[in-house]
Design an enzyme around this catalytic site. Sequence first.
Site, PDB file in Angstrom:
ATOM      1  N   ASP A 147      31.635  44.207  53.134  1.00 13.59           N
ATOM      2  CA  ASP A 147      31.402  43.400  54.337  1.00 13.59           C
ATOM      3  C   ASP A 147      29.999  43.571  54.911  1.00 13.59           C
ATOM      4  O   ASP A 147      29.626  42.830  55.836  1.00 13.59           O
ATOM      5  CB  ASP A 147      32.447  43.750  55.407  1.00 13.59           C
ATOM      6  CG  ASP A 147      33.824  43.195  55.049  1.00 13.59           C
ATOM      7  OD1 ASP A 147      33.893  42.098  54.491  1.00 13.59           O
ATOM      8  OD2 ASP A 147      34.824  43.886  55.338  1.00 13.59           O
ATOM      9  N   ASP A 205      37.335  36.904  49.858  1.00 16.89           N
ATOM     10  CA  ASP A 205      36.349  36.938  50.946  1.00 16.89           C
ATOM     11  C   ASP A 205      34.972  37.381  50.461  1.00 16.89           C
ATOM     12  O   ASP A 205      33.938  37.061  51.048  1.00 16.89           O
ATOM     13  CB  ASP A 205      36.781  37.909  52.054  1.00 16.89           C
ATOM     14  CG  ASP A 205      38.270  37.942  52.322  1.00 16.89           C
ATOM     15  OD1 ASP A 205      39.053  37.731  51.383  1.00 16.89           O
ATOM     16  OD2 ASP A 205      38.640  38.219  53.465  1.00 16.89           O
TER      17      ASP A 205
END
Length: 428
Positions: A147, A205
């Site tokens: 992330d 993602d």
Amino acid sequence: MNKLLLICGAAISIGLASCSSPQKGDDYGWLKNAIDVSAVQLKTTAGEVGDTVLLPRSIWTGYDMDFLCAQLERDPATFKDSLRVKPVHATLGSRRYCSSIYDWTSGFFPGNLWLAYGLTLDKQLEVEAIRFTNYLYPLRQYKNTHDIGFMMNCSYGNAYRTEPADSVRQALIETADNLCGRFNPQIGCIRSWDFGRWNFPVIIDNMMNLDLLFYVYHLTGDTKYKDIALKHADTTMKNHFRKDYSSWHVVSYNDDGSVELKCTHQGKNDDSSWARGQAWAVYGYTSCYRETKDAKYLEQAKHIADYIMTSVQTNDSIPLWDYDAPVTPQTPRDASAAAVTASALIEMSTLMEDGQAYFRYAERLLKNLSSPAYLAKPGENQGFILMHSTGSLPNGSEIDTPINYADYYYLEALTRYMRVKGIAYKDL
Ligand code: GLY
């Protein structure tokens, strides 16, 4: 600390290079209202946070076990122990902040300020964008999650795109190097998570973190970044998608590169189609096509977009939280998936000859998100812009609530929309 982002010369607006006035007959009242509401919400929130290092994330929500079980169509007896007790927070309904700068959503609030500044050129937004971006400087050394792509590209990436500075460039390069450090050449993917039961988990993602690598490739000319991004995209294309172009959320790999298992973490069940996962996927492959002009990426993005457009079950096209969720009036929607999809489809439509249908679909999403059903009333919604997103329903987290990344991709989509239309905020 503000020296970190000291700027030379005039700001380069993120999205509004060449603009013309709206044509007679165009009705952009919705657009002006959307931008005005966004600016008010963000400035108010930044003011309320003050000088504390707090990054707005969402609003605390609770849930009812029976409701969760009905959404998941699962017998309560088989349900996770950790979710058996309904959470009762004194904080329910109040603003939820990132747990620290290492929370995966920490880059979105600074990013929202940059995007809103790019749209309005309001100096107060710029000052706040610099302040909140500076808080994230230690992230350039963080290695423990994929992330970091989201966290740094949305904050420092937008800072650099708006107002280039050497320290910002270096922070982006250092982060991209750390992201590349998570790439396993045997497997052909960047590792997503360092927690959980999986050997080498890769989540859909992760396609969103490739933009940081593409950007740093452009900053440095070093093809290493682009090569790793594309290898990750190719491996994901091979293993993450079903025949209908819906995707598994998690694919975990064995050390030899074979697939260990395919499952979900945030979707309804292992074989369902989690709405935000589809949005991340169409966005990621659109980026790959932009960077390569290799038709296989455009084909992939179009197939995923077509899946989204034909599977949506709501009258306003804002998807339910999972495309396989029960179709009931109580089923939560995910405005964040709609915002990510809108932003992706606008970009995709500009990269192809016959992209009008995708552009029109994105425009419809944007207009619906900008209606009172989703857009906050100024001063309400704990300062967030959009209502009705769903973070992780199976984990009882952030159900039917505002979330900072919904606001981010909404603002990005508005920016892209205006660029395509050739209009500037001052002319609305
Ligand atoms: N990347 C986590 C999520 O989409 O919720």
